[in-house]
Motif scaffolding. Sequence first.
Motif, PDB file in Angstrom:
ATOM      1  N   LEU A 496       0.827  -1.205   0.000  1.00  0.00           N
ATOM      2  CA  LEU A 496       0.000   0.000   0.000  1.00  0.00           C
ATOM      3  C   LEU A 496       0.864   1.259   0.000  1.00  0.00           C
ATOM      4  N   LEU A 497       1.938   1.265   0.784  1.00  0.00           N
ATOM      5  CA  LEU A 497       2.840   2.410   0.812  1.00  0.00           C
ATOM      6  C   LEU A 497       3.527   2.596  -0.536  1.00  0.00           C
ATOM      7  N   VAL A 498       3.975   1.489  -1.126  1.00  0.00           N
ATOM      8  CA  VAL A 498       4.648   1.565  -2.428  1.00  0.00           C
ATOM      9  C   VAL A 498       3.701   2.124  -3.486  1.00  0.00           C
ATOM     10  N   PHE A 499       2.477   1.593  -3.557  1.00  0.00           N
ATOM     11  CA  PHE A 499       1.555   2.038  -4.605  1.00  0.00           C
ATOM     12  C   PHE A 499       0.957   3.406  -4.302  1.00  0.00           C
ATOM     13  N   THR A 500       0.960   3.820  -3.050  1.00  0.00           N
ATOM     14  CA  THR A 500       0.588   5.209  -2.755  1.00  0.00           C
ATOM     15  C   THR A 500       1.618   6.150  -3.347  1.00  0.00           C
ATOM     16  N   PHE A 501       2.898   5.829  -3.187  1.00  0.00           N
ATOM     17  CA  PHE A 501       3.937   6.645  -3.814  1.00  0.00           C
ATOM     18  C   PHE A 501       3.804   6.608  -5.335  1.00  0.00           C
ATOM     19  N   VAL A 502       3.540   5.425  -5.889  1.00  0.00           N
ATOM     20  CA  VAL A 502       3.393   5.293  -7.342  1.00  0.00           C
ATOM     21  C   VAL A 502       2.277   6.203  -7.847  1.00  0.00           C
ATOM     22  N   ALA A 503       1.138   6.207  -7.138  1.00  0.00           N
ATOM     23  CA  ALA A 503       0.002   7.031  -7.557  1.00  0.00           C
ATOM     24  C   ALA A 503       0.339   8.517  -7.474  1.00  0.00           C
ATOM     25  N   ILE A 508      -1.015  13.924  -8.783  1.00  0.00           N
ATOM     26  CA  ILE A 508      -1.660  14.076  -7.481  1.00  0.00           C
ATOM     27  C   ILE A 508      -3.161  14.234  -7.721  1.00  0.00           C
ATOM     28  N   LYS A 509      -3.819  13.086  -7.928  1.00  0.00           N
ATOM     29  CA  LYS A 509      -5.261  13.069  -8.181  1.00  0.00           C
ATOM     30  C   LYS A 509      -5.871  11.901  -7.421  1.00  0.00           C
ATOM     31  N   LEU A 510      -7.117  12.098  -6.981  1.00  0.00           N
ATOM     32  CA  LEU A 510      -7.790  11.082  -6.178  1.00  0.00           C
ATOM     33  C   LEU A 510      -7.984   9.791  -6.969  1.00  0.00           C
ATOM     34  N   ARG A 511      -8.319   9.889  -8.259  1.00  0.00           N
ATOM     35  CA  ARG A 511      -8.585   8.674  -9.031  1.00  0.00           C
ATOM     36  C   ARG A 511      -7.338   7.799  -9.143  1.00  0.00           C
ATOM     37  N   LEU A 512      -6.152   8.429  -9.136  1.00  0.00           N
ATOM     38  CA  LEU A 512      -4.926   7.639  -9.194  1.00  0.00           C
ATOM     39  C   LEU A 512      -4.630   6.990  -7.843  1.00  0.00           C
ATOM     40  N   LEU A 513      -4.977   7.663  -6.757  1.00  0.00           N
ATOM     41  CA  LEU A 513      -4.849   7.029  -5.443  1.00  0.00           C
ATOM     42  C   LEU A 513      -5.772   5.809  -5.360  1.00  0.00           C
ATOM     43  N   ILE A 514      -6.992   5.971  -5.861  1.00  0.00           N
ATOM     44  CA  ILE A 514      -7.931   4.849  -5.870  1.00  0.00           C
ATOM     45  C   ILE A 514      -7.377   3.720  -6.726  1.00  0.00           C
ATOM     46  N   TRP A 515      -6.802   4.084  -7.874  1.00  0.00           N
ATOM     47  CA  TRP A 515      -6.190   3.087  -8.763  1.00  0.00           C
ATOM     48  C   TRP A 515      -5.082   2.333  -8.046  1.00  0.00           C
ATOM     49  N   GLY A 516      -4.202   3.062  -7.345  1.00  0.00           N
ATOM     50  CA  GLY A 516      -3.096   2.416  -6.639  1.00  0.00           C
ATOM     51  C   GLY A 516      -3.575   1.455  -5.570  1.00  0.00           C
ATOM     52  N   TRP A 517      -4.576   1.866  -4.815  1.00  0.00           N
ATOM     53  CA  TRP A 517      -5.102   1.000  -3.750  1.00  0.00           C
ATOM     54  C   TRP A 517      -5.868  -0.186  -4.327  1.00  0.00           C
ATOM     55  N   LEU A 518      -6.553   0.037  -5.477  1.00  0.00           N
ATOM     56  CA  LEU A 518      -7.248  -1.082  -6.127  1.00  0.00           C
ATOM     57  C   LEU A 518      -6.261  -2.165  -6.556  1.00  0.00           C
TER      58      LEU A 518
END
Length: 622
Positions: A496-503, A508-518
């Motif tokens: 989760l930490l790795v993909f949060t950084f990736v997103a 810096i957009k919410l949809r990319l954060l959602i994508w990373g967590w998905l």
Amino acid sequence: MGLSSYLRKVYDLDTLDTRFTSSTSVPYQTVIDARDDPAVEREAAARARSSAPPPKWRTPEFFLYYMVFIVVVPYMFWVAYDVSRPSDPRYPKYEKYLSDGWIPGRKIDNSDAQYRTFRGNFPIMTGLLIFHPLLRKAWESVYKPSARGARGSTRLDQRATFDFIFAIAFIVILHGISSFKILAILTINYQLATKLPRKYVPAATWIFNIGTLFANELTMGYRLQLLANWVGPPWGPLAHWGYWLDRWGGILTRWDILFNITILRLISFNLDYYWSIDKRSSNSLEVSAHSPPSPMSLHTKKGLDPASLSERDRISIPADIKDFSFRNYVAYALYAPLYIAGPIITFNDYISQSKYRAASIEWPRTIRYGVRFLLVLLAMELILHYDYVGAISKAAPVWSDYTAAQLSLLSFFNLHIIWLKLLLPWRMFRLWALVDGIDPPENMVRCVSNNYSTQLFWRAWHRSYNRWLIRYIYIPLGGSSFRSWQSSVKSVVTYLLVFTFVALWHDIKLRLLIWGWLIVIFMVPEWTASYLFPKRKWESRPTEYRMLCCIGAVGNVLMMISANLVGFAVGLDGLQSILSSILHDWSGVFFILTACICLFVGVQIMFEIRESEKRKGVVMKC
């Protein structure tokens, strides 16, 4: 050599990247020396045959799969083409997004901003690909550094000086007045690495560079007019002066969009320098002429030839302390062939390859790689002339007007266009680097359609970035282990930490954060299945295990398609609209079931492709 034989070599894995066909822990010169040794070839062939089951290509099972392929694949292309014809009643709604094409009677879907920029600048980039290496040759014939040092240091001095000068000129032309902002960020980052006490370097590096990502976004690349409005009266004399300076923004005014890739190199330099402090005495490959080596450094260097290191050694063995200079740092961070989009190499690797040309760079392979790039470019152009999926998505369509098959295949081809628009710049810039004498990793290992594992997919997609993440984030956080529930929870948190950084790094957009967590959420079923159904317990039933894995892989493919549509295509609302339109009646449900059967066939082909690679001695972890 006939045309078909040459094309087979063009599409050989060794042409794509030698890292796929030889171990990164073995110097590539060893591979070259073993090419003409029959005993080595026989041993490798025998070892490969024992590592994989007999081929299934000529079995009745696979002949059934071929029949499905013959029908389904042309049908997929036909559906996307059919909704892209001028006779389609929805055509006028998205026609404005189409441009004149070079194929008679067809327009081209040039609506994607990234590909439009690449396509428009393709002649300039081709000119640079030719001009830059030729200019280096001219430089090397004129600039002859002192030969007092070791051969590698002399070559580094020659190359890094050229790279430094060219990089400064390159970013001034590209970004105009903003080049001073870039150099200011580079200077601050360099001071953090070299002037702070060692224990503060990692924290300062991450805080500064992540803060820079946010600052670049919030200030739109530090637009001087915007900054002037913050400190003075709106549209006062200072703001007018800032507006005038902003106009001198070079060819690419939005430098901050490109700078995300440079951030990775800044972090690489700082952490490579930080890790080198304890290792430099024992692992340095070159010893200053003015001081004798220590006994430990002699022991460590025994058997290592700095001119013929493996890739793993190039990355892990720290550069010499004198190589962490500001000149080398700027030359690396702004290295022209890889500046705009990568691929990414570490600072240690850049210095090592600058000292000694990598043995993996061979002109016949580089030419074949160039041919492969041109064939991919042709494929992209043909798709955009006949399938207008990007324009359809941009026209805010009423998804319920499309059938389940049309919706599914429009989404499927949309992902392929995203894959191709990223693949083409990465391959062109890597080709430029290869021509210039630097061998970075290949970013795209497999076609987007040739993936069935969520975890392995991310090893193969933007591979150099994945390797960067592993070296600088994943391993320092402790890696992952799924041997117990406690370690599994810790591993999920790490991902989760790795993909949060990736997103955040992407945008810096919410949809990319959602994508990373998905992505992480969709990895959990795969990890759980691997834990509950370990391969060792199914060794006596390989066919049943293959079928079981294939069923799970179909679910993975559907989840990967969904996650990437959210992150890079239609967003979460768009995905929900598409799914509701597909599943609103029983015909859509029937189509999904049929699509799952087709995916099952495709995954079986993917499995056998990988087994075929094993028979050739190639084991790829993706």
